[in-house]
Design a protein around this motif. Sequence first.
Motif: not given
Length: 369
Positions: A283-286, A299-306
């Motif tokens: 959640g923090s990185f989102y 969000v696109s970067l976040f989902v790749g990171g997830l």
Amino acid sequence: MSPLVSPRVFSEMEVARHCTKYSCWVLLGTKVYDVTGFLRMHPGGEALILHRSGNDVSLEMEGPPHRHSENARRWMEQYYIGELDTDSNADETQTVRERRKTQEHTVDEEPSPLSKCSQVDLDTDLVDWRKPLAWQVGHLGEKYDTWVHQPVDRPIRLFGNDFLEASTKTSWYIVPAVWMPLVFYLSWYCYTTLALETTRLFASTDYSVLVHKYSFPLIFIMGMVMWTFIEYCIHRFVFHMRPPAHNYYLITIHFLLHGQHHKSPYDGSRLVFPPGLASVVVGSFYLLLTKAFPETLGVSLFVGGLFGYVVYDMTHYYLHYGSPQRNTYLYSLKAYHVKHHFEHQRAGFGISTTLWDHPFNTVIPEQTF
């Protein structure tokens, strides 16, 4: 084993009989070890041990290809079951070995009850393993760092409360079950939103670049690479911080976060992160990424990171319990990670990849493999 109890004595023929994956014994000089439970943990694969079952492995322990560390030797002592009777019939023993080696290993055998020997000397260890460890380790002070990096093959009880204890354990399949639906949904959301061609990355107030839907795979991969850097930093600077010897609370926090994993690296219930704890970091990185970039790009970067995080947790579990084929990437990665646990705790911080160990000069020397 208590020094007041006489060790059990085995004949060479009896040792030679135990040469299957269901019951595998080896010798170290005249000492007998039941390493059945270690076969799938061995970084070189179970075949290397099975090939030497019933035999003395002293030369292999000394190397080449590498000399086993003191932690590896200490770990082996947990499987000690007795002594060899050196007066037993050598010719008959060799006959048994040859006959057993040529048999098909398809017979279901019960694991040796001797493999259930005590994993820790309960009377001499620095903590009382009969009680939860979470509130004990902080009292170890300057002895903590040495103690926590002497791994044992024994489950750890952290808390006395059953609910609290259960919350610290997670089966490996929970990670993809919780996070992969979110990965799929956010990937679909990002792609369809980018397809509207309303997402722009501003370099200045007068100049911006359209973020096209076809760039989503590249952004996704960038997110995965970003995660590998985050993974490295968390592992090196948070999980492997050296808590001050006088600070009870920092030692306790370190043990709960990562020290318990180094003390008991094959506790399968604690090889992946509980979703509740992981959600705080996720959640923090989102929030960070969506504030730093246009929302859809963030969000696109976040989902790749997830997705990178899921790959990391699954890779970590496999490196402890999987048996990759020799001369493969996962085989070398498993050997690398095991070296981190047993010999080089201040290096080898990359888990899903060794990429960031190179620029930060924390690569485990190749000659130690």
